[in-house]
Design a protein around this motif. Sequence first.
Motif, PDB file in Angstrom:
ATOM      1  N   VAL A   1      -8.309  26.293  15.498  1.00 17.76           N
ATOM      2  CA  VAL A   1      -8.298  26.751  17.044  1.00 17.76           C
ATOM      3  C   VAL A   1      -9.366  26.153  17.818  1.00 17.76           C
ATOM      4  CG1 VAL A   1      -8.293  28.775  18.665  1.00 17.76           C
ATOM      5  CG2 VAL A   1      -6.750  28.636  16.524  1.00 17.76           C
ATOM      6  N   PHE A   2     -10.801  26.413  17.075  1.00 18.90           N
ATOM      7  CA  PHE A   2     -11.950  25.996  17.742  1.00 18.90           C
ATOM      8  C   PHE A   2     -11.886  24.581  17.938  1.00 18.90           C
ATOM      9  CE2 PHE A   2     -16.340  24.096  17.274  1.00 18.90           C
ATOM     10  CZ  PHE A   2     -17.069  24.692  18.014  1.00 18.90           C
TER      11      PHE A   2
ATOM     12  N   ASP B   1      -9.655  23.614  20.811  1.00 18.32           N
ATOM     13  CA  ASP B   1     -10.263  23.789  22.045  1.00 18.32           C
ATOM     14  C   ASP B   1     -10.995  22.839  22.774  1.00 18.32           C
ATOM     15  OD1 ASP B   1      -8.867  26.457  22.173  1.00 18.32           O
ATOM     16  OD2 ASP B   1     -10.554  27.518  21.583  1.00 18.32           O
ATOM     17  N   TYR B   2     -11.804  22.269  21.698  1.00 16.52           N
ATOM     18  CA  TYR B   2     -12.683  21.001  21.939  1.00 16.52           C
ATOM     19  C   TYR B   2     -11.966  19.954  22.469  1.00 16.52           C
ATOM     20  CZ  TYR B   2     -15.630  17.253  21.782  1.00 16.52           C
ATOM     21  OH  TYR B   2     -16.238  16.059  21.941  1.00 16.52           O
TER      22      TYR B   2
ATOM     23  N   THR C   1      -8.752  19.832  23.644  1.00 12.79           N
ATOM     24  CA  THR C   1      -8.032  20.037  25.111  1.00 12.79           C
ATOM     25  C   THR C   1      -9.121  20.116  26.111  1.00 12.79           C
ATOM     26  OG1 THR C   1      -8.125  22.412  24.487  1.00 12.79           O
ATOM     27  CG2 THR C   1      -6.229  21.110  23.935  1.00 12.79           C
ATOM     28  N   SER C   2     -10.413  20.670  25.982  1.00 16.48           N
ATOM     29  CA  SER C   2     -11.221  20.697  27.026  1.00 16.48           C
ATOM     30  C   SER C   2     -11.564  19.296  27.318  1.00 16.48           C
ATOM     31  CB  SER C   2     -12.516  21.560  26.622  1.00 16.48           C
ATOM     32  OG  SER C   2     -13.516  21.601  27.591  1.00 16.48           O
TER      33      SER C   2
END
Length: 386
Positions: free
Chosen positions: A296-297, A300-301, A303-304
């Motif tokens: 998940v982490f 997140d990186y 997609t950001s």
Amino acid sequence: MNVEKFLQLPITKDFTVIAGHNGLNKAVQNVEILDFEFSPDIHHVRDTIFTPNSVVLSSLLFAKQKPEYLFNAVKNLIELGASALAYKPVIFKELPEEVLSYAEQHNFPILRFGGDEFFEKIILETMAYAKTQDYSYFLETILRRLMEEDVTQEQIKSILQQLNKPFEKYVFIANLRASDPIHQSRMQSFHSLEPLLKSGLICSYKKSLFIIMTHSSQQFQFERVLREWLALYAIPTDTITFGYSSCYDTQTGFPIALREAFFANIFAEIDMLPSCHYKNLASDCLLIELYRKDSVFAMDYVTSFLAPLLDKKADPDLMETAITYIIKKGNIKEVAVAQFCHPNTIRYRMAKIRQLVAPVDNDYVFYERLAAAVKLYLLHSKMNSD
């Protein structure tokens, strides 16, 4: 096993489906014989005379003088949860139309023997196949646990004991994957190596295959031996990618070797190489562990950082170019060849990508951040495709 698999056994390959074609997915857990149980002259028949999910074999002798008994027999078998009726055409070559129509309406397969197959041999072959399938499922369950859970040293030893194999001191593992679904059927041919693996095993995992060997020496030439065996059995490998683990102590490093081989294979696909050794992945190992420990982490990186390229309104050529640029390690000419365009077009796209995702970073930082994001993106895509 289901009825369709039952019909693929060597002894049943000549059977014909004459009714209930839509019921071939019914589970098969047993094979039983029907003699006179549904004859009205027999008064002690119990509702449990046939177990659910059984293929019932019969010569239909009980209905020799009374064909009307057949309809009641099929009706009762359906009510009892039988999976199929297979009959030997010695008394009846063809079954009454009302029986076939009733079976078709209720998706109850009726199978006609192809020749003079013996009931006992059908039962033995079916049960032998079921045992093999059960063991394969057991193996897949065990390997899935070793791959996806953080097991203790005691649990590893216990699991290896359950596998009941004479494992040697050191373990070597390869993970194999077909390049596309069309060639996945080729993977079955690798099971022909199993007789050679006295101290190893072969097991499926998701859409890949593990070949596991153990040896008394750390110097064992695993890859060379595997290639020799594949050549000996004439197993084609042109559409197969290979991922190789490092050598580990079997009793302590078995799960590590499994994961290394699996992820090395994924990166072989990402880099479009025929094979990859985990030890050669360098800093990519850090991305693998990051994703494995906290996907998940990691995402997140991704997609950001890649949001401007992943946006639905974005030019799809930009994301494709970014991926190829990282796979080709920043070589503009190779990217241009792969993308079928002029190098200047690639330079223009890369400048635009940089402006969108990292406008203030220098060349080295931009490449480092883009490489991490793209590789995590591709790793996530490969994992989800399974």
